[in-house]
Structure formats: C-alpha cells, structure tokens
Design a protein around this motif. Sequence first.
Motif, PDB file in Angstrom:
ATOM      1  N   LEU A   1       0.267  -1.264  -0.166  1.00 31.92           N
ATOM      2  CA  LEU A   1      -0.177  -0.136  -0.237  1.00 31.92           C
ATOM      3  C   LEU A   1       0.482   1.031   0.253  1.00 31.92           C
ATOM      4  O   LEU A   1       0.314   2.209  -1.077  1.00 31.92           O
ATOM      5  N   ASP A   2       1.736   1.246   0.892  1.00 29.42           N
ATOM      6  CA  ASP A   2       2.602   2.600   0.583  1.00 29.42           C
ATOM      7  C   ASP A   2       3.375   2.743  -0.559  1.00 29.42           C
ATOM      8  O   ASP A   2       3.600   4.047  -1.284  1.00 29.42           O
ATOM      9  N   TYR A   3       3.526   1.173  -1.406  1.00 30.58           N
ATOM     10  CA  TYR A   3       4.738   1.278  -2.792  1.00 30.58           C
ATOM     11  C   TYR A   3       3.251   2.264  -3.881  1.00 30.58           C
ATOM     12  O   TYR A   3       3.968   2.451  -4.698  1.00 30.58           O
ATOM     13  N   ILE A   4       2.334   1.580  -3.675  1.00 36.50           N
ATOM     14  CA  ILE A   4       1.132   2.247  -4.703  1.00 36.50           C
ATOM     15  C   ILE A   4       0.704   3.863  -4.384  1.00 36.50           C
ATOM     16  O   ILE A   4       0.276   4.146  -5.179  1.00 36.50           O
ATOM     17  N   ASN A   5       0.969   4.234  -3.354  1.00 37.27           N
ATOM     18  CA  ASN A   5       0.645   5.451  -2.353  1.00 37.27           C
ATOM     19  C   ASN A   5       1.734   6.199  -3.125  1.00 37.27           C
ATOM     20  O   ASN A   5       1.383   7.355  -3.559  1.00 37.27           O
ATOM     21  N   GLN A   6       3.078   5.888  -3.721  1.00 35.01           N
ATOM     22  CA  GLN A   6       4.097   6.590  -3.903  1.00 35.01           C
ATOM     23  C   GLN A   6       4.179   6.339  -4.982  1.00 35.01           C
ATOM     24  O   GLN A   6       4.751   7.663  -6.284  1.00 35.01           O
ATOM     25  N   ASN A   7       3.645   5.085  -5.811  1.00 34.57           N
ATOM     26  CA  ASN A   7       4.307   5.041  -7.689  1.00 34.57           C
ATOM     27  C   ASN A   7       2.657   4.973  -7.622  1.00 34.57           C
ATOM     28  O   ASN A   7       2.095   3.341  -7.332  1.00 34.57           O
ATOM     29  N   ASN A   8       2.701   5.329  -9.035  1.00 32.51           N
ATOM     30  CA  ASN A   8       1.099   4.872  -9.465  1.00 32.51           C
ATOM     31  C   ASN A   8       1.369   3.723 -10.534  1.00 32.51           C
ATOM     32  O   ASN A   8       1.609   3.901 -11.445  1.00 32.51           O
ATOM     33  N   SER A   9       1.401   2.673  -9.801  1.00 30.95           N
ATOM     34  CA  SER A   9       2.049   1.535 -10.564  1.00 30.95           C
ATOM     35  C   SER A   9       0.848   0.431 -10.856  1.00 30.95           C
ATOM     36  O   SER A   9       0.090  -0.229 -10.472  1.00 30.95           O
ATOM     37  N   PRO A  10       0.534   0.405 -11.290  1.00 32.35           N
ATOM     38  CA  PRO A  10      -0.423  -0.720 -12.219  1.00 32.35           C
ATOM     39  C   PRO A  10      -0.089  -2.460 -12.104  1.00 32.35           C
ATOM     40  O   PRO A  10      -1.039  -2.952 -11.494  1.00 32.35           O
ATOM     41  N   GLU A  11       1.107  -2.565 -12.152  1.00 28.72           N
ATOM     42  CA  GLU A  11       0.941  -3.881 -12.051  1.00 28.72           C
ATOM     43  C   GLU A  11       1.266  -4.183 -10.411  1.00 28.72           C
ATOM     44  O   GLU A  11       0.676  -5.151  -9.903  1.00 28.72           O
ATOM     45  N   VAL A  12       1.556  -3.583  -9.056  1.00 25.96           N
ATOM     46  CA  VAL A  12       1.779  -3.543  -8.146  1.00 25.96           C
ATOM     47  C   VAL A  12      -0.173  -3.360  -7.313  1.00 25.96           C
ATOM     48  O   VAL A  12      -0.617  -4.452  -6.625  1.00 25.96           O
ATOM     49  N   THR A  13      -0.807  -2.074  -8.013  1.00 26.52           N
ATOM     50  CA  THR A  13      -2.120  -1.861  -7.686  1.00 26.52           C
ATOM     51  C   THR A  13      -2.826  -3.650  -8.469  1.00 26.52           C
ATOM     52  O   THR A  13      -3.700  -3.523  -7.542  1.00 26.52           O
ATOM     53  N   ALA A  14      -2.495  -3.790  -8.974  1.00 25.02           N
ATOM     54  CA  ALA A  14      -3.208  -5.626  -9.474  1.00 25.02           C
ATOM     55  C   ALA A  14      -2.502  -6.516  -8.695  1.00 25.02           C
ATOM     56  O   ALA A  14      -3.407  -7.279  -8.222  1.00 25.02           O
ATOM     57  N   VAL A  15      -1.687  -6.314  -7.510  1.00 27.36           N
ATOM     58  CA  VAL A  15      -1.307  -7.332  -6.772  1.00 27.36           C
ATOM     59  C   VAL A  15      -1.373  -7.142  -5.773  1.00 27.36           C
ATOM     60  O   VAL A  15      -2.380  -8.477  -4.718  1.00 27.36           O
ATOM     61  N   VAL A  16      -1.974  -5.894  -5.362  1.00 24.88           N
ATOM     62  CA  VAL A  16      -3.060  -5.287  -4.558  1.00 24.88           C
ATOM     63  C   VAL A  16      -4.493  -5.721  -4.344  1.00 24.88           C
ATOM     64  O   VAL A  16      -4.861  -6.661  -3.376  1.00 24.88           O
ATOM     65  N   ALA A  17      -5.092  -5.391  -5.236  1.00 26.67           N
ATOM     66  CA  ALA A  17      -6.563  -5.674  -5.552  1.00 26.67           C
ATOM     67  C   ALA A  17      -6.557  -7.834  -5.684  1.00 26.67           C
ATOM     68  O   ALA A  17      -7.828  -7.954  -5.083  1.00 26.67           O
ATOM     69  N   GLN A  18      -5.627  -8.463  -6.213  1.00 28.71           N
ATOM     70  CA  GLN A  18      -5.898  -9.709  -6.095  1.00 28.71           C
ATOM     71  C   GLN A  18      -5.855 -10.251  -4.580  1.00 28.71           C
ATOM     72  O   GLN A  18      -6.472 -11.424  -4.099  1.00 28.71           O
TER      73      GLN A  18
END
Length: 454
Positions: A115-132
């Motif tokens: 969560l900290d990472y995607i709040n700082q980086n608009n990464s679609p790949e990691v956002t997908a990981v979080v959603a899954q």
Amino acid sequence: MKKNIAILIMFSCSHLFSQNDSRKYYDESLALEKTKDYDKSLIFVNKALEVDGQKRDYLLQKVKLLYFKSKCKDAINILESIITSENKFDDITVTYFAELTDCLGNNKIATQALLDYINQNNSPEVTAVVAQRYFTMEKYDEAIFYYRKLIKINPNDIDAIIDLSRILYAYQSKEEALKELMKGLETNNENIKLLTFLASGYHNMKEYDKAINIVNKIIALELKPEHLASRAMLYELQGNKKEAYKDYKKIIELVKCNLEYYQKILQYEIENKMYENVINDSYDIINCSKDYESFLLDGLYTSLFFQNNFVEGNKYLERRLKQNPDNFNPYYLKILYSLEKREFSDILKYADLALKTKDIEENDKVNISLLKLGYYLLKEDYPALVEYWKSGAIKSLDNNLNFTIIENTSDRAEVKTNYNKETGVINSTLVIPTKILKLLSDKYNFKIDVEKNN
C-alpha cells in the motif's frame, strides 16, 4: 608499453568470457526452473553468482528459487541486500518482499508495504497485486476499490475489467458487474473477451435476447465454432430449436466430423421428420469415421424405412441387431420387415427378444402377440396358430393405432406396413383372407372376428 596493452586485452577477453559463462549458467537456471527442478536451478544460479556476484537478475533468481524451496528467511536476506544497495523498492522487489513476508507469517507488514508503494508510485502492476491480494483475503470492498483504481490507471486492462465484474457479480450487484463490462467496451468496443463475459452475464441472468444480441456482435467480429455454439445454446434455452439447428449446421461447415454437433443436428432432424437429411448427415459422419456408425444406426435405418429404401435400411438394421440392443424398436421393425418379405427363420427369436427389452410398453406387447399370430397365418401353420391362441397370449383382437386386422378376398395372408414420413407413424395391417377364416372355422372350429375390407 606493448606488454601493458597485451595484458589489458587479455584481461578484457577473460572478463568477456566470464560474463558469457555467467549468462549461460543463468539461462540454464531459468530453463530448469520451468521444469520445477529447483535444486539444480539453484546450483546453476549459484555458479552464475560466483562469476558475477552483484548481478541483480541473478540475485533475484536466487531469491525466487529459495522462495520456491520455502527457504524464505534466506531469500528475504538476499532481497533486503538488493533493496538496501538500491535504496528503494521497485515493482519487482516490493512484490517479492510481500510474498516473502507472507511466507514468514507477517501478512500485515506485507500488505502495508504494497500500500505504501502504490501510494507513492502509480504502478498498475502492483495495484493489480493489491487488488488480487484483497480478493484472496475475501475483503471484497477493498478488492473492488483497487480494481477500480487499476482500471482508472489503465482503461485498456481487459483482465482487470473482467476480474472486477466477476467480483461485483458474485458479491455485490449483477447489474453493476454488467455496467463495468459495458463501460470497458466504450474504449474496447470490439474486444471479444469483454463481449463474451457480457453475453455470459446476460445468460446467467436468463436475459437470453440480450445475450444473443451480444453473441451476434461477437460472430460478426470473429466467426468461430465456439461462438456459434454459444448462440445455439441460447436459442435452445429460448426453445428456438430451428435457429439452434441452423447454427449447428454452420459449425459443421467450419469443423467437419464433429460428432457432438452432428448428434444435435440429427436429433433435430429426427424430431422434425427430416429423414432424407438424417440419412445424408449420417453418411457424412460415417465417412468421417467408421467408428461413429454404431451411434447412428437407430436413426439411420429408421429414416431409410421412412424413405422406402428397405434394402439399405435392413442392412443397417442388421448391424444394429448384432449389437444385441436392449430397446424395442429394432426388433419390432425387423419382425415387420421379415413378415413382409416372408423370411420366417428368426421371427420368433426376435419376438422373444423384443418382449424382454427395457423400454417395452403394454401396447408393444399386444402388437408382438398380433405379429406372432400373423407369423403362423403367413406360414399357414394353423395347428400352431390355434395352440398359440389357446395359450392365452392374445388378449384381444381390437384394432389399435399402430396395428389393425382386416379380412378380404385375397389369396393369402400378409402383413403390410406403412411408414408415413409426414406423421412419423408406423402402421401395420394383418390381412386375413376370407377363405382362411372359413378353413379355420370348418377344420379347427376356430373363429376370428375381424373387420371386413372388400
């Protein structure tokens, strides 16, 4: 000076060969990983690291292999050294960190790192990981939130749109799920995958007209058997067998020799008394493979009889009888055919087999008893006929829908069968000459009251 240049060249070549060797070891490690031979894969990546111990790809490969071998503490130590040296996370390292932290039982730390990472980086790949991840944790509201975030970053992420619609459909609102699919189609209006899931949604909601409209669009974009089959299924659910039949015929044009769809075609043709089509399609299937013949015999010989092709029909009927069927129809038709041809040798055997079939009905039993009566009359074995009558096997001579008995002035008894292809009904008539009735009465004191037909 020349000596120094030579040493430099030798050093450069040696370094080049070492680099090549390390890459070969790394590539071999990747190949062994694909076969899940993690022990050997680890040996080769260690060899690569002996040559180049700081190569990021090699270190990450070792981290991954140690994870696969459940050596998560060793793996995370190597990963942390990479992160420390780079002084930051990236998509790969933060994802590995989360998986390894999970492995060590620190799920909350793993989630927070992502969560900290995607709040700082608009990464679609990691956002997908979080959603899954949230979906796996059965936190569906959170999963929906991050899937929406992912789609906002990348409106063309078809898999994300579909995953979101699945979660909405199952856990929140079917209507919302379909809205998401339609929203995705606004920017991906010819995407087969999205259209397929939308059609599936309407199908599951039993809105078959809407589902068919979507499948029509899919077929216009991509004429494939599986799409035609989907539409045919929807037509069948609507009770529109005619349109389903048309689609199955189109499928056969695209994928010849598909028994599954041919069976659906034949079923429709038999139900609708399309006997000529049944014959032609059956021959086509047999031409595809002789092995299919055994599945087709009942429809084939019956259709040939309805088309008055008795010689060919009997040929296939004989093949069906060799299978020792446990249903009534083949035995009954064989008896009718044999009586008309006055081929008496196996009639009683087939009559006995017919009476033992699992699908025989009471009316069938009556018809068999009347055919046996006809058998004795046609053979002119009157003593056996009288004995058969006295046995009580014949309960009544009343005419029924499929079998009638008439008296006329012909020379000999006969059984006539009419295959009415308009109605699909088989009617048989036992004709008893007047002179035989008189003979039975005068010589055997045996009377049969039947309808006269001049």
